[in-house]
Design an enzyme around this catalytic site. Structure first.
Site, PDB file in Angstrom:
ATOM      1  N   GLN A  56      -0.812  -2.154   3.917  1.00 41.26           N
ATOM      2  CA  GLN A  56      -1.315  -3.518   3.783  1.00 41.26           C
ATOM      3  C   GLN A  56      -2.819  -3.521   4.053  1.00 41.26           C
ATOM      4  O   GLN A  56      -3.434  -2.470   4.167  1.00 41.26           O
ATOM      5  CB  GLN A  56      -0.558  -4.450   4.738  1.00 41.26           C
ATOM      6  CG  GLN A  56       0.890  -4.723   4.335  1.00 41.26           C
ATOM      7  CD  GLN A  56       1.017  -5.609   3.103  1.00 41.26           C
ATOM      8  OE1 GLN A  56       0.021  -6.138   2.575  1.00 41.26           O
ATOM      9  NE2 GLN A  56       2.250  -5.769   2.613  1.00 41.26           N
ATOM     10  N   GLY A  79       1.308  -6.146  -0.793  1.00 39.88           N
ATOM     11  CA  GLY A  79       0.275  -7.164  -0.699  1.00 39.88           C
ATOM     12  C   GLY A  79      -0.582  -7.300  -1.930  1.00 39.88           C
ATOM     13  O   GLY A  79      -1.723  -7.766  -1.851  1.00 39.88           O
ATOM     14  N   ASP A 102       7.488  -5.618   6.646  1.00 40.17           N
ATOM     15  CA  ASP A 102       6.053  -5.832   6.796  1.00 40.17           C
ATOM     16  C   ASP A 102       5.766  -7.316   6.641  1.00 40.17           C
ATOM     17  O   ASP A 102       6.604  -8.081   6.184  1.00 40.17           O
ATOM     18  CB  ASP A 102       5.266  -5.037   5.749  1.00 40.17           C
ATOM     19  CG  ASP A 102       5.596  -5.484   4.327  1.00 40.17           C
ATOM     20  OD1 ASP A 102       6.753  -5.881   4.074  1.00 40.17           O
ATOM     21  OD2 ASP A 102       4.713  -5.441   3.462  1.00 40.17           O
ATOM     22  N   ASP A 104      14.116  -3.854  -1.073  1.00 36.83           N
ATOM     23  CA  ASP A 104      12.931  -4.297  -0.353  1.00 36.83           C
ATOM     24  C   ASP A 104      13.339  -4.728   1.047  1.00 36.83           C
ATOM     25  O   ASP A 104      14.519  -4.815   1.374  1.00 36.83           O
ATOM     26  CB  ASP A 104      12.215  -5.405  -1.111  1.00 36.83           C
ATOM     27  CG  ASP A 104      13.069  -6.642  -1.307  1.00 36.83           C
ATOM     28  OD1 ASP A 104      14.122  -6.763  -0.659  1.00 36.83           O
ATOM     29  OD2 ASP A 104      12.689  -7.503  -2.115  1.00 36.83           O
ATOM     30  N   CYS A 129      10.650  -0.438 -32.402  1.00 36.53           N
ATOM     31  CA  CYS A 129      11.540  -0.354 -31.253  1.00 36.53           C
ATOM     32  C   CYS A 129      12.953   0.053 -31.649  1.00 36.53           C
ATOM     33  O   CYS A 129      13.464  -0.364 -32.691  1.00 36.53           O
ATOM     34  CB  CYS A 129      11.575  -1.706 -30.538  1.00 36.53           C
ATOM     35  SG  CYS A 129      12.573  -1.717 -29.037  1.00 36.53           S
TER      36      CYS A 129
END
Length: 400
Positions: free
Chosen positions: A205, A232, A152, A98, A320
């Site tokens: 965004q 966002g 951002d 990120d 599982c």
């Protein structure tokens, strides 16, 4: 390098309305990723509680690293000495990092956002630091991330706290979105200046306002990024608002490029996100909830701390095949296998604070998320995603 190919879609047929879901393959510098995909989060260069070998065994194709935290510790000099993040953390498959924007936003009063970038005090030692779009790209270039995210401004749902603040207005969301677009251009220019040969994603965004999302999307598409993310969301908004933006934005992004929904979410969010056209997801929920004693299963969520599990001999999820549920055999309880670890034992570990408890819970939760995405890909390959979506919702509603 990034090559993305859509292999199949989910068109209308025989009374079925279809969806925006698609099956694809994403080629990156460190490997191939089958989409739709969930990406485990490795904030400090490790997915908490899980060895890289276990991640590979459970089918993790790509993981996340955190630009902000890796910049703080161990620092770029250390990572550069290893030739990048892959060698440093012994993960040879793709990594997405990120931009650091969300972490800077979460510092609250410790940071000041300006047009140039963000001035803030280090949460590690209090040093005064500065992150700009250029600095973020420089850090991610040093990490050698296969997918680099533009810096951002993460537009919050609330301005201030709920007691004294207010829901972000359209004007505030527009101001934030437009600055993120200017930062996108700066991120792209720095990425090209550095000669980075990985892939840079732009981030849509616009808060909870569809027309602002549309403006952001169109401007980013004109910049021609290799891939796009929807940011966002999961920033304090009601679930209905998040689902509304998820239904609006992803499928409007270019069909020939990968689409990434950042920070989302529950198993239901993933399946519905795929139906909305999303290819890539990440979220801390499977690992964070594991450390708090919550297991995700095919039949709903199970809280191991509840007293009713104290003497229960069953595995967490009888269907599982993960190590926590089926042991070394990999044969699920429903198929006649012997449980790897009982709910009673996992309850005991949690009550005693033994680290094996959250380790097994993390293995199970990540296996569940990754297997869920495999089931979605299989359903898309078979042309039965609509049926799978209904069955998934019905099974999750059963309860454990």
């Amino acid at each position: 390098m990034l090559e993305f190919t859509v292999l199949r879609t989910d068109p209308p047929r025989d009374g079925y309305a279809g969806s925006h879901a698609r099956r694809g393959v994403l080629k990156l510098n460190h490997g191939v990723v089958q989409t739709p995909i969930f990406m485990p989060v490795g904030t400090y260069g490790t997915v908490k509680g899980v060895m890289p070998r276990s991640l590979r065994e459970m089918g993790a194709q790509i993981i996340l690293g955190n630009t902000f935290h890796l910049w703080m510790r161990p620092g770029l000099d250390v990572i550069r000495a290893f030739g990048g993040l892959h060698a440093f953390e012994q993960w040879e498959r793709p990594i997405l990092t990120d931009s650091g924007g969300f972490q800077v936003w979460s510092l609250g009063a410790m940071r000041k956002i300006t047009e140039e970038g963000v001035h803030f005090a280090s949460p590690v030692n209090g040093d005064k630091l500065f992150m700009s779009p250029e600095v973020s790209i420089q850090i991610q270039t040093a990490l050698d991330s296969d997918i680099v995210m533009q810096l951002d401004e993460c537009t919050p749902y609330w301005q201030g706290d709920k007691a004294n603040g207010h829901v972000t207005t359209e004007a505030e969301a527009r101001q934030s979105m437009e600055m993120s677009l200017r930062w996108a251009r700066r991120s792209q220019a720095e990425f090209e200046r550095l000669g980075n040969r990985n892939a840079l994603f732009g981030i849509v965004q616009g808060g909870m306002f569809e027309h602002l999302r549309e403006e952001s999307l169109q401007a980013l598409v004109e910049m021609d990024f290799p891939g796009y993310a929807v940011g966002g969301v999961s920033v304090g908004e009601p679930k209905e608002a998040m689902r509304r933006i998820m239904a609006h934005t992803p499928h409007r992004l270019p069909a020939h490029k990968p689409r990434y929904l950042m920070g989302v979410g529950t198993p239901e969010d993933l399946v519905e996100g795929v139906a909305c056209g999303v290819d890539m997801f990440d979220c801390v929920m499977p690992t964070r909830n594991a450390r708090n004693g919550t297991y995700f299963t095919r039949y709903g969520d199970l809280k191991i701390r509840n007293a009713r599990h104290k003497t229960d001999p069953r595995p967490i999820d009888p269907s599982c095949t993960c190590y926590a549920c089926a042991g070394d055999s990999g044969i699920p309880w429903h198929a006649g296998g012997r449980a790897g670890f009982s709910r009673a034992y996992l309850h005991h570990l949690d009550r005693c604070g033994e680290m094996l408890g959250p380790m097994l819970a993390t293995i199970h939760n990540l296996h569940y998320y990754l297997n869920l995405m495999q089931e979605v890909r299989d359903a898309l390959d078979a042309g039965t995603f609509g049926d799978y979506r209904q069955r998934f919702a019905a099974e999750r509603a059963q309860g454990v």
